[in-house]
Scaffold this motif. Structure first.
Motif, PDB file in Angstrom:
ATOM      1  N   THR A  80      31.675  70.452 -21.861  1.00  0.00           N
ATOM      2  CA  THR A  80      31.575  68.939 -21.969  1.00  0.00           C
ATOM      3  C   THR A  80      32.295  67.963 -21.482  1.00  0.00           C
ATOM      4  N   SER A  81      32.084  66.767 -21.534  1.00  0.00           N
ATOM      5  CA  SER A  81      33.202  65.712 -21.187  1.00  0.00           C
ATOM      6  C   SER A  81      34.379  65.864 -21.892  1.00  0.00           C
ATOM      7  N   ASP A  82      34.367  66.310 -23.153  1.00  0.00           N
ATOM      8  CA  ASP A  82      35.552  66.405 -24.050  1.00  0.00           C
ATOM      9  C   ASP A  82      36.022  67.884 -24.132  1.00  0.00           C
ATOM     10  N   LYS A  83      35.628  68.650 -23.071  1.00  0.00           N
ATOM     11  CA  LYS A  83      36.250  69.885 -22.949  1.00  0.00           C
ATOM     12  C   LYS A  83      35.576  70.971 -24.099  1.00  0.00           C
ATOM     13  N   ARG A  84      34.452  70.771 -24.268  1.00  0.00           N
ATOM     14  CA  ARG A  84      34.047  71.947 -25.466  1.00  0.00           C
ATOM     15  C   ARG A  84      33.193  72.808 -24.414  1.00  0.00           C
ATOM     16  N   PRO A  85      33.181  73.998 -24.973  1.00  0.00           N
ATOM     17  CA  PRO A  85      32.730  74.968 -24.004  1.00  0.00           C
ATOM     18  C   PRO A  85      31.320  75.442 -24.430  1.00  0.00           C
ATOM     19  N   PHE A  86      30.221  75.706 -23.915  1.00  0.00           N
ATOM     20  CA  PHE A  86      28.836  76.050 -24.467  1.00  0.00           C
ATOM     21  C   PHE A  86      28.172  77.124 -23.403  1.00  0.00           C
ATOM     22  N   LYS A  87      27.634  78.011 -24.041  1.00  0.00           N
ATOM     23  CA  LYS A  87      26.596  78.964 -23.300  1.00  0.00           C
ATOM     24  C   LYS A  87      25.274  78.788 -23.339  1.00  0.00           C
ATOM     25  N   LEU A  88      24.687  78.600 -22.311  1.00  0.00           N
ATOM     26  CA  LEU A  88      23.238  78.291 -22.162  1.00  0.00           C
ATOM     27  C   LEU A  88      22.549  79.281 -21.569  1.00  0.00           C
ATOM     28  N   ASN A  89      21.591  79.875 -22.278  1.00  0.00           N
ATOM     29  CA  ASN A  89      20.578  81.111 -21.703  1.00  0.00           C
ATOM     30  C   ASN A  89      19.281  80.193 -20.893  1.00  0.00           C
ATOM     31  N   LEU A  90      19.247  80.990 -19.803  1.00  0.00           N
ATOM     32  CA  LEU A  90      17.765  80.492 -19.254  1.00  0.00           C
ATOM     33  C   LEU A  90      16.656  81.371 -19.692  1.00  0.00           C
ATOM     34  N   ILE A  91      15.442  80.605 -19.715  1.00  0.00           N
ATOM     35  CA  ILE A  91      14.425  81.394 -20.262  1.00  0.00           C
ATOM     36  C   ILE A  91      13.409  81.505 -19.023  1.00  0.00           C
ATOM     37  N   PRO A  92      12.305  82.374 -19.144  1.00  0.00           N
ATOM     38  CA  PRO A  92      11.354  82.211 -17.652  1.00  0.00           C
ATOM     39  C   PRO A  92      10.816  80.887 -17.374  1.00  0.00           C
ATOM     40  N   SER A  93      10.574  79.968 -18.442  1.00  0.00           N
ATOM     41  CA  SER A  93       9.816  78.515 -18.029  1.00  0.00           C
ATOM     42  C   SER A  93      10.917  77.681 -17.794  1.00  0.00           C
ATOM     43  N   THR A  94      12.347  77.709 -17.671  1.00  0.00           N
ATOM     44  CA  THR A  94      13.171  76.897 -17.539  1.00  0.00           C
ATOM     45  C   THR A  94      12.941  76.257 -16.083  1.00  0.00           C
ATOM     46  N   TYR A  95      12.885  74.912 -16.171  1.00  0.00           N
ATOM     47  CA  TYR A  95      12.541  74.354 -14.481  1.00  0.00           C
ATOM     48  C   TYR A  95      13.632  73.252 -14.550  1.00  0.00           C
ATOM     49  N   ALA A  96      13.650  72.634 -13.389  1.00  0.00           N
ATOM     50  CA  ALA A  96      14.889  71.537 -13.147  1.00  0.00           C
ATOM     51  C   ALA A  96      14.276  70.642 -12.394  1.00  0.00           C
ATOM     52  N   ARG A  97      14.966  69.584 -12.296  1.00  0.00           N
ATOM     53  CA  ARG A  97      14.581  68.422 -11.268  1.00  0.00           C
ATOM     54  C   ARG A  97      15.944  67.727 -10.989  1.00  0.00           C
ATOM     55  N   SER A  98      15.853  66.948  -9.947  1.00  0.00           N
ATOM     56  CA  SER A  98      17.010  66.073  -9.638  1.00  0.00           C
ATOM     57  C   SER A  98      16.474  64.512  -9.872  1.00  0.00           C
ATOM     58  N   VAL A  99      17.787  63.814 -10.101  1.00  0.00           N
ATOM     59  CA  VAL A  99      17.117  62.399 -10.429  1.00  0.00           C
ATOM     60  C   VAL A  99      16.332  61.767  -9.452  1.00  0.00           C
ATOM     61  N   GLN A 100      15.511  60.737  -9.939  1.00  0.00           N
ATOM     62  CA  GLN A 100      14.743  60.572  -8.877  1.00  0.00           C
ATOM     63  C   GLN A 100      14.786  58.803  -9.205  1.00  0.00           C
ATOM     64  N   ASN A 101      14.809  58.226  -8.121  1.00  0.00           N
ATOM     65  CA  ASN A 101      14.998  56.696  -8.249  1.00  0.00           C
ATOM     66  C   ASN A 101      13.472  56.101  -8.390  1.00  0.00           C
ATOM     67  N   LEU A 102      13.403  54.871  -9.029  1.00  0.00           N
ATOM     68  CA  LEU A 102      12.184  53.999  -8.960  1.00  0.00           C
ATOM     69  C   LEU A 102      11.584  54.117  -7.564  1.00  0.00           C
ATOM     70  N   THR A 103      10.172  54.053  -7.673  1.00  0.00           N
ATOM     71  CA  THR A 103       9.340  54.271  -6.344  1.00  0.00           C
ATOM     72  C   THR A 103       9.389  55.538  -5.838  1.00  0.00           C
ATOM     73  N   GLU A 104      10.190  56.494  -6.343  1.00  0.00           N
ATOM     74  CA  GLU A 104      10.075  58.116  -5.863  1.00  0.00           C
ATOM     75  C   GLU A 104       9.426  58.824  -6.761  1.00  0.00           C
ATOM     76  N   GLY A 105       8.870  59.841  -6.091  1.00  0.00           N
ATOM     77  CA  GLY A 105       7.930  61.067  -6.938  1.00  0.00           C
ATOM     78  C   GLY A 105       9.088  62.098  -7.496  1.00  0.00           C
ATOM     79  N   TRP A 106       8.497  63.043  -8.185  1.00  0.00           N
ATOM     80  CA  TRP A 106       9.273  63.845  -8.506  1.00  0.00           C
ATOM     81  C   TRP A 106      10.186  64.549  -7.588  1.00  0.00           C
ATOM     82  N   GLN A 107      11.525  64.875  -7.979  1.00  0.00           N
ATOM     83  CA  GLN A 107      12.482  65.456  -7.239  1.00  0.00           C
ATOM     84  C   GLN A 107      12.959  66.857  -7.557  1.00  0.00           C
ATOM     85  N   ASP A 108      12.152  67.721  -6.716  1.00  0.00           N
ATOM     86  CA  ASP A 108      12.569  69.201  -6.952  1.00  0.00           C
ATOM     87  C   ASP A 108      13.537  69.864  -6.161  1.00  0.00           C
ATOM     88  N   PRO A 109      14.226  70.062  -7.020  1.00  0.00           N
ATOM     89  CA  PRO A 109      15.508  70.834  -6.142  1.00  0.00           C
ATOM     90  C   PRO A 109      15.608  72.153  -5.707  1.00  0.00           C
TER      91      PRO A 109
END
Length: 607
Positions: free
Chosen positions: A29-58
């Motif tokens: 994190t920003s204050d240097k605390r560590p985390f471990k994050l597990n991915l699951i089969p349904s994990t999905y991602a997006r990139s930020v989208q500006n106003l007027t834009e559609g979904w941004q699939d990375p």
């Protein structure tokens, strides 16, 4: 203590490791605390989208996760591990600030220009049904629902109109779209015709709180109807009445606007200014114009951030940019000298003191504020000190801004999830924390102050810590505050970034919200990023009246920036090349004409 229940939350940070086979990654994190994050089969991602834009699939997000130092927001669920002290986190959604690893889309040359255009277009549609109908401010309403529909009230608040006018004018400065200038000029005219009171005896201008419009009947509201300021003339309402007209004046040189500004400043000097001391009173009695009337109650003979500091960002810096006049530079210097002298309180708190009695002793019992801090006001001071530093450089300005910038992340930001908090206790209480006063939600305008403070500090000083803070704040804002369904931005989000949609905080228009902070953020982010950070030339647009400016000299500096950091590289007048300009002085000599001309100026960064 073992945690034996599940809960969902957000973790933001920088990736430090990735195991594609075992499907987990680690981040800090920003204050240097560590985390471990597990991915699951349904994990999905997006990139930020500006106003007027559609979904941004990375696409495949493996390259993002395998890039150490990649910033990411992960929303998911904490699960207790039986017999273990730690909990497991399963990431359900990932948000990346760019389309490629280590890219921040908000640093694209047109990101903020696109965003301001969308916001301005939304308010034109919501308030006036433009372009189906003409822009008519008689139809303006203060309260707007989440989707922009009018709430049904008949209230027109002066300040919210002025703030929306500011948004239209700022959008025109960056885009040159005529409908935005039309919205700004018609709004300014409406304010002059309906909300302005000209005192012929004193040769002063006052601004009404607002109007109630029912059919052809208009009821003028002289005093504030807002609870904190009830039945008084608050300084901040007079200040913000100038915000939109002054930004419009920068574009047009309309001398009627200038006359209103001058006469309102005269009001400040004659009645709001402390004649025996320093600074300005926050409230006046509406009849006697005296700050010492008993009926003002908790506002009697008080001074505060709004009455002293808000001059600068609301109108005074923009007025100086338009005129270059020494009187306005002197007023700015007086403002920041006052802030620098009286607001720091570092022996007691990392936050500034905001409320004062007339002798500048601390008022820590006022209303809701008590001994509490508005996080954004601290950041706003740092941002505006850095602007003033380029005009009248002083060690105390720079030291104060740097002090705020160094203290605020720990004191006022969310270093697990990203974003900036609202109101907190000025001194630490239970658990050694600056406790939340009401909630841990995050307001759109406080994010703006953080983004602009750290952008200008990085752009001017080059400290990589400022770049980090600016990127984190802007990434959070663009990931969570943009309403990609209905347009505009959300008022508040929960600590985890999800929109908070209850009460007045679900509105796009209210006493507190109009097209001001969101468009100010867009305008100045474009200026600071393009001209100071990524070094990208940017077009600015003006449409002056004939003989609106002294000696026909149009001043085009987009903000108070370090001397020599920018210059004019091209000018077009009515789309014809124009060569009579002072590149380093940032002025354009206008042609002698009886018609308005459209001026397009390319401002370039000095390498």
């Amino acid at each position: 203590m073992n945690i034996d229940f599940t809960f969902s939350d957000t973790i933001a940070g920088y990736i430090t490791g990735y195991d594609a086979k075992e499907r987990w990654f680690t981040l800090e994190t920003s204050d240097k605390r560590p985390f471990k994050l597990n991915l699951i089969p349904s994990t999905y991602a997006r990139s930020v989208q500006n106003l007027t834009e559609g979904w941004q699939d990375p696409g495949d997000f493996g390259p993002f996760l395998s890039t150490n130092g990649q910033y990411v927001f992960a929303y998911g669920t904490f699960y207790p591990n039986a017999g273990e002290s730690e909990v497991a986190f399963e990431a359900q959604q990932l948000i990346f600030p760019g389309k490629e690893p280590k890219v921040y889309r908000h640093e694209e040359q047109n990101w903020w220009i696109t965003q301001i255009s969308s916001i301005a277009s939304s308010y034109l549609k919501w308030q006036f049904d433009y372009p189906k109908e003409e822009i008519n401010y008689k139809n303006y309403r203060t309260m707007l629902h989440l989707g922009g529909s009018k709430k049904g009230d008949y209230l027109q608040e002066t300040d919210t109109i002025s703030r929306m006018v500011y948004g239209f004018a700022s959008a025109y400065l960056l885009t040159g779209k005529d409908e935005y200038l039309e919205g700004a000029e018609l709004g300014t005219e409406y304010l002059r015709d309906h909300m302005r009171f000209f005192d012929t005896d004193d040769d002063l201008v006052y601004w009404y709180h607002g109007l109630k419009v029912e059919g052809q009947k208009e009821t003028k509201l002289l005093t504030s109807e807002f609870g904190d300021d009830l039945d008084s003339l608050p300084m901040y309402e007079q200040i913000y009445a100038l915000a939109g007209p002054t930004q419009t004046y920068r574009i047009t040189g309309d001398q009627r606007i200038r006359d209103d500004i001058d006469k309102t400043i005269d009001l400040f000097e004659k009645y709001f200014k402390d004649p025996n001391g320093v600074g300005y009173y926050s409230h006046l009695h509406p009849i006697t114009l005296d700050a010492h009337e008993e009926s003002l109650a908790h506002n009697k003979a008080r001074k505060n951030w709004n009455s002293v500091g808000d001059h600068a960002p609301a109108y005074l810096i923009n007025l100086y940019l338009a005129t270059g006049e020494k009187a306005h530079a002197d007023f700015l210097e007086y403002t920041f000298d006052t802030i620098t002298k009286y607001f720091p309180d570092y022996e007691n708190s990392p936050f500034v003191q905001e409320k004062f009695f007339e002798d500048w002793s601390k008022d820590q019992t006022w209303g809701w504020q008590q001994n509490r801090a508005v996080v954004g006001h601290n950041l706003k001071i740092a941002w505006n000190l850095m602007r003033q530093q380029s005009l009248t450089p002083k060690d105390e300005y720079l030291d104060f801004a740097k002090k705020i910038a160094s203290l605020m992340p720990e004191a006022g930001s969310d270093q697990q999830r990203g974003g900036w908090y609202d109101v907190v206790e000025r001194v630490k209480k239970t658990g050694g924390k600056h406790q939340f006063v009401w909630h841990d939600r995050k307001a759109w305008w406080q994010q703006e102050q953080a983004i602009l403070a750290y952008l200008i500090m990085y752009g001017v000083l080059g400290d990589k810590e400022y770049e980090k803070q600016a990127r984190e704040a802007a990434a959070f804002y663009n990931a969570f505050f943009l309403d990609n369904d209905d347009g505009g931005v959300y008022f508040n989000v929960l600590s985890n970034g999800m929109p908070y949609l209850l009460g007045t905080e679900r509105f796009k228009g209210s006493h507190s919200m109009s097209a001001y902070h969101s468009t100010e953020l867009c305008y100045l982010s474009a200026v600071y990023i393009n001209l100071l950070i990524t070094k990208q030339p940017t077009w600015f647009y003006f449409k002056p009246y004939p003989n609106g400016w002294k000696d026909n000299i149009l001043r085009v500096s987009p903000d108070i920036l370090p001397p020599g950091s920018i210059y004019i590289s091209e000018v077009f007048i009515d789309e014809q090349p124009h060569y009579d300009f002072d590149a380093q002085g940032l002025t354009v000599k206008l042609p002698e004409t009886e018609e308005r001309v459209k001026v397009r100026v390319l401002i370039s960064p000095s390498k």
